[in-house]
Design a protein around this motif. Sequence first.
Motif, PDB file in Angstrom:
ATOM      1  N   ASN A 132      28.592 -40.297 -12.600  1.00 45.38           N
ATOM      2  CA  ASN A 132      28.591 -39.076 -13.159  1.00 45.38           C
ATOM      3  C   ASN A 132      29.597 -38.421 -14.083  1.00 45.38           C
ATOM      4  N   ARG A 133      30.691 -38.992 -14.200  1.00 38.72           N
ATOM      5  CA  ARG A 133      31.688 -38.876 -15.252  1.00 38.72           C
ATOM      6  C   ARG A 133      31.550 -38.889 -16.422  1.00 38.72           C
ATOM      7  N   ALA A 134      31.902 -37.926 -17.334  1.00 38.71           N
ATOM      8  CA  ALA A 134      31.502 -37.987 -18.782  1.00 38.71           C
ATOM      9  C   ALA A 134      31.824 -39.114 -19.444  1.00 38.71           C
ATOM     10  N   ASP A 135      32.997 -39.628 -18.935  1.00 40.93           N
ATOM     11  CA  ASP A 135      33.555 -41.035 -19.819  1.00 40.93           C
ATOM     12  C   ASP A 135      32.766 -42.407 -19.101  1.00 40.93           C
ATOM     13  N   PHE A 136      31.938 -42.218 -18.174  1.00 45.87           N
ATOM     14  CA  PHE A 136      31.501 -43.529 -17.404  1.00 45.87           C
ATOM     15  C   PHE A 136      31.002 -44.652 -18.815  1.00 45.87           C
ATOM     16  N   VAL A 137      30.100 -44.333 -19.561  1.00 45.03           N
ATOM     17  CA  VAL A 137      29.500 -45.177 -20.408  1.00 45.03           C
ATOM     18  C   VAL A 137      30.222 -45.592 -21.346  1.00 45.03           C
ATOM     19  N   ASP A 138      31.264 -44.866 -21.899  1.00 45.52           N
ATOM     20  CA  ASP A 138      32.396 -45.513 -22.926  1.00 45.52           C
ATOM     21  C   ASP A 138      33.388 -46.396 -21.997  1.00 45.52           C
ATOM     22  N   GLN A 139      33.752 -46.282 -20.768  1.00 43.88           N
ATOM     23  CA  GLN A 139      34.485 -46.958 -20.110  1.00 43.88           C
ATOM     24  C   GLN A 139      33.678 -48.281 -19.806  1.00 43.88           C
ATOM     25  N   VAL A 140      32.576 -48.357 -19.665  1.00 48.82           N
ATOM     26  CA  VAL A 140      31.622 -49.568 -19.539  1.00 48.82           C
ATOM     27  C   VAL A 140      31.726 -50.446 -20.899  1.00 48.82           C
ATOM     28  N   ARG A 141      31.574 -49.440 -21.881  1.00 49.87           N
ATOM     29  CA  ARG A 141      31.455 -50.195 -23.251  1.00 49.87           C
ATOM     30  C   ARG A 141      32.791 -50.766 -23.483  1.00 49.87           C
ATOM     31  N   ASN A 142      33.845 -50.144 -23.430  1.00 53.67           N
ATOM     32  CA  ASN A 142      34.991 -50.624 -23.743  1.00 53.67           C
ATOM     33  C   ASN A 142      35.396 -51.807 -23.009  1.00 53.67           C
ATOM     34  N   THR A 143      35.089 -51.981 -21.806  1.00 57.78           N
ATOM     35  CA  THR A 143      35.696 -53.085 -20.745  1.00 57.78           C
ATOM     36  C   THR A 143      34.687 -54.208 -21.130  1.00 57.78           C
ATOM     37  N   LEU A 144      33.495 -54.061 -21.382  1.00 55.18           N
ATOM     38  CA  LEU A 144      32.651 -55.064 -21.879  1.00 55.18           C
ATOM     39  C   LEU A 144      33.164 -55.878 -23.137  1.00 55.18           C
ATOM     40  N   GLU A 145      33.496 -55.147 -24.051  1.00 53.60           N
ATOM     41  CA  GLU A 145      34.312 -55.333 -25.366  1.00 53.60           C
ATOM     42  C   GLU A 145      35.325 -56.256 -25.030  1.00 53.60           C
ATOM     43  N   LYS A 146      36.244 -55.643 -24.104  1.00 54.05           N
ATOM     44  CA  LYS A 146      37.758 -55.974 -24.085  1.00 54.05           C
ATOM     45  C   LYS A 146      37.528 -57.534 -23.532  1.00 54.05           C
ATOM     46  N   TYR A 147      36.313 -57.725 -22.648  1.00 52.65           N
ATOM     47  CA  TYR A 147      36.225 -59.046 -22.090  1.00 52.65           C
ATOM     48  C   TYR A 147      35.183 -60.016 -22.614  1.00 52.65           C
ATOM     49  N   ALA A 148      34.485 -59.512 -23.909  1.00 48.96           N
ATOM     50  CA  ALA A 148      33.610 -60.090 -24.825  1.00 48.96           C
ATOM     51  C   ALA A 148      32.400 -60.427 -23.605  1.00 48.96           C
ATOM     52  N   VAL A 149      32.117 -59.692 -22.881  1.00 45.58           N
ATOM     53  CA  VAL A 149      31.054 -60.005 -21.785  1.00 45.58           C
ATOM     54  C   VAL A 149      29.489 -59.325 -22.464  1.00 45.58           C
ATOM     55  N   ASP A 150      28.693 -60.159 -22.278  1.00 38.85           N
ATOM     56  CA  ASP A 150      27.275 -60.021 -22.618  1.00 38.85           C
ATOM     57  C   ASP A 150      26.915 -58.904 -21.700  1.00 38.85           C
ATOM     58  N   PRO A 151      26.470 -57.830 -22.227  1.00 39.19           N
ATOM     59  CA  PRO A 151      26.047 -56.655 -21.444  1.00 39.19           C
ATOM     60  C   PRO A 151      24.895 -57.054 -20.470  1.00 39.19           C
ATOM     61  N   GLY A 152      24.069 -57.972 -20.943  1.00 39.45           N
ATOM     62  CA  GLY A 152      22.799 -58.447 -20.183  1.00 39.45           C
ATOM     63  C   GLY A 152      23.386 -59.104 -18.797  1.00 39.45           C
ATOM     64  N   LEU A 153      24.624 -59.523 -18.809  1.00 37.62           N
ATOM     65  CA  LEU A 153      25.010 -59.902 -17.525  1.00 37.62           C
ATOM     66  C   LEU A 153      25.557 -58.893 -16.387  1.00 37.62           C
ATOM     67  N   ILE A 154      25.154 -57.588 -16.771  1.00 26.96           N
ATOM     68  CA  ILE A 154      25.626 -56.618 -15.856  1.00 26.96           C
ATOM     69  C   ILE A 154      24.441 -55.952 -15.323  1.00 26.96           C
ATOM     70  N   MET A 155      24.461 -55.787 -14.028  1.00 29.62           N
ATOM     71  CA  MET A 155      23.495 -55.033 -13.309  1.00 29.62           C
ATOM     72  C   MET A 155      24.326 -53.990 -12.502  1.00 29.62           C
ATOM     73  N   LEU A 156      23.936 -52.785 -12.772  1.00 25.07           N
ATOM     74  CA  LEU A 156      24.412 -51.621 -12.195  1.00 25.07           C
ATOM     75  C   LEU A 156      23.878 -51.123 -11.011  1.00 25.07           C
ATOM     76  N   GLU A 157      24.345 -51.077  -9.871  1.00 23.49           N
ATOM     77  CA  GLU A 157      23.763 -50.779  -8.521  1.00 23.49           C
ATOM     78  C   GLU A 157      24.007 -49.466  -8.414  1.00 23.49           C
ATOM     79  N   LEU A 158      22.738 -48.282  -8.581  1.00 25.17           N
ATOM     80  CA  LEU A 158      23.167 -47.071  -8.214  1.00 25.17           C
ATOM     81  C   LEU A 158      22.314 -46.488  -7.117  1.00 25.17           C
ATOM     82  N   THR A 159      22.645 -45.573  -6.425  1.00 22.42           N
ATOM     83  CA  THR A 159      22.013 -44.885  -5.330  1.00 22.42           C
ATOM     84  C   THR A 159      21.305 -43.725  -5.906  1.00 22.42           C
ATOM     85  N   GLU A 160      20.143 -43.227  -5.238  1.00 23.12           N
ATOM     86  CA  GLU A 160      19.327 -41.834  -5.413  1.00 23.12           C
ATOM     87  C   GLU A 160      20.430 -41.058  -5.567  1.00 23.12           C
ATOM     88  N   THR A 161      21.391 -40.713  -4.693  1.00 23.02           N
ATOM     89  CA  THR A 161      22.382 -39.677  -4.779  1.00 23.02           C
ATOM     90  C   THR A 161      22.908 -39.664  -6.024  1.00 23.02           C
TER      91      THR A 161
END
Length: 298
Positions: A132-161
């Motif tokens: 729920n942090r405002a910069d979460f999506v940006d962080q994800v995007r930056n890190t994927l780019e930094k390590y040249a990782v295919d986003p399709g290789l990441i599954m985020l596990e989130l709870t109902e909360t």
Amino acid sequence: HADMALYRAKHLGRANIQFYCPEMQENAARRLLLEDGLRRAVSNQELEIYFQPQLNASGQVIGAEALLRWEHPEMGNIMPNSFIPIAEETGLIHSVGRWVFEQACARLNTWRENGVPFNGYISINVCPWQFNRADFVDQVRNTLEKYAVDPGLIMLELTETALLYDLDEAVDRLTTLRSMGLRVSLDDFGTGYSSLAYLRDLPLDQLKIDKSFIAELNTTVDHPLVESMIAIGQHMRIPVVAEGVENLNQRDTLLSQGCERYQGFFFCRPLPEREFLQWLAEHERNRKGLALPAPGQT
Ligand code: C2E
Ligand code: MG
Ligand code: MG
Ligand code: MG
């Protein structure tokens, strides 16, 4: 101890609440130690990711969950349930969470460069504060780019909360993340307290049945809840993964119900990277039958 303390507190009156409970003092001291240690854990490189495979119904590895471990210099191995809540309360979860995501991407990058036969996704647990942090999506995007990782290789596990804190915002965020190519799993499915209505709105790629329900498969003949959760997934065309599968009996029951994905000690415990890769290689060999000598050979 807690009952005793309460009883005494009550009878001493409000003005004079004092009680002696060595267990509580010990817990408070331990907590302070953990809190203090956690501040240095990231920079001291005391954190490590373990990996636990997820398999499909025919035994193929389709992914692995990243599970955090903390090796405290004095207190030894500490499990996430003992320190993640502290990390959340102190705000340290942000640096810890960033570290986990970054590590997972770094591993994927190295595995690809080394030709490791892992074509699945890595599941990463993201707590409500992080998501729920405002910069979460940006962080994800930056890190994927930094390590040249295919986003399709990441599954985020989130709870109902995490998702119901602000449903509209969560839907927006999930839509963005999925348009980037990431996938989203609903962790601990079945343990929340809200209605199921949110399932209509949330774009999800996986439902993860909590291990408390899988444990019940041992003790009862009927398992209406597990059956219903699998059916919900089937009706909504969202793959269901069972977590905490510990024995053949549970596996077979789930299989007969049409469960598509499996994770648990029955297949493999969470392992440090090196052992996980060894397990993976051996699992592949066994699946291909290469572990057995060909007929006529010795
Ligand atoms: P979770 O995400 O629901 O993870 C599943 C837990 O079940 C893990 O516990 C795993 O080791 C355990 N498990 C897997 N198979 C079996 C089995 O067959 N039997 C039993 N009894 N247990 C099994 P773990 O590693 O202790 O993690 C506990 C929780 O800590 C996780 O629950 C997750 O909520 C949290 N966590 C772990 N790593 C992270 C992380 O990197 N970030 C965040 N935010 N939370 C994390
Ligand atoms: Mg999880
Ligand atoms: Mg779970
Ligand atoms: Mg769980």
